[in-house]
Design a protein around this motif. Structure first.
Motif: not given
Length: 284
Positions: A69-71, A127-131, A161-162
């Motif tokens: 997440s932290i690019g 994004v992680a939740v959607g994935m 998201a959480a």
């Protein structure tokens, strides 16, 4: 494999990851070196012990997903991808250069093994939740890991998201929060106080643990406990990892303006010497 053998393997991987970070940092003479060193143990535990992947096939359908997440922590992630054999070690010398596949901020379109592109913070967990939800709807059981920072907890989108992850009971989702207490504008507690973090994540319905993120034994136990708990309850898990910027290189651990470091040409070899001495001393 016994637990102590797992610990040693991860410690050795973390040492090599830190060495790779210094290699890339020297190419530019500056950058997010401190963060890369600080999260090396977290990344090593993920890639050397937890993640299911194929180094020669980064898009293998049955791989576990690791989302950065932290690019701007890409320097650390590239080092881990090199340690995992996904990116050639020799390619690290191109870090941040024109036409390199390793830009200073992570880009999924450029780098093998990079699942999402970095940029404005606060989007990775969504994004992680959607994935994770998408994988479950497809009847798949791959795990989704998301590395985010304590600075990202300033963002409301992270907490939305959480909530979503708990609502959908995404037990295959594991969030890893780098709690280094520092962000671009200063100390995290002075920019926006987010403590008590363990209580907040628990209140959001997650199985939450807090460990020393530079203690490999503690990290592995937390990873194991998260997987067991997710199997039993179906709840998403988060590991809050207290880390130290520059970990493993004493010269950098106490440096001011640590968010984006400028390191003198004469200091790089000293950094490597300190890193090696510390690793060898710990293994005696």
């Amino acid at each position: 494999m016994g637990f102590e053998e797992r610990v040693r393997r991860v410690q050795d991987a973390a040492y090599r990851i830190r060495h790779h970070v210094l290699t890339m940092g020297e190419v530019q003479g500056q950058g997010y070196v401190g963060q890369g060193l600080g999260v090396a143990d977290i990344l090593a535990a993920a890639y050397a012990d937890q993640l299911r992947y194929r180094a020669d096939d980064p898009h293998w359908e049955e791989r576990d997903r690791f989302l950065l997440s932290i690019g701007h922590y890409a320097i650390g992630h590239y080092a881990a991808l090199a340690e995992a054999g996904i990116v050639p070690v020799a390619e690290l010398e191109t870090y941040g250069s024109d036409d390199s596949r390793l830009p200073m901020s992570g880009m999924a379109s450029y780098t093998p093994g990079m699942e999402i592109s970095g940029g404005s913070l606060g989007h990775g967990l969504g994004v992680a939740v959607g994935m994770a939800l998408g994988l479950r709807l497809q009847g798949r059981d791959e795990r989704v890991f998301n590395l985010l920072s304590d600075g990202e907890l300033d963002e409301g989108s992270t907490w939305e998201a959480a909530m979503g992850a708990h609502h959908h009971q995404l037990g295959r989702l594991l969030a890893l929060v780098d709690v280094n207490a520092l962000q671009a504008d200063g100390k995290t507690e002075t920019v926006l106080r987010t403590e008590p973090l363990l209580d907040k994540w628990t209140a959001f319905g997650w199985f939450a643990q807090r460990v020393d993120g530079n203690d490999v034994s503690a990290l592995l136990r937390a990873y194991d406990e998260a997987e067991v708990h997710s199997e039993l309850t179906g709840r998403p898990s988060v590991i809050l990892c207290d880390t130290r910027i520059g970990r493993g290189v004493p010269l950098l651990e106490n440096r001011e303006k640590a968010h984006f470091m400028r390191i003198e040409e004469s200091e790089w070899q000293l950094c490597r010497d300190e890193l090696t001495a510390g690793h060898e001393g710990a293994n005696r």
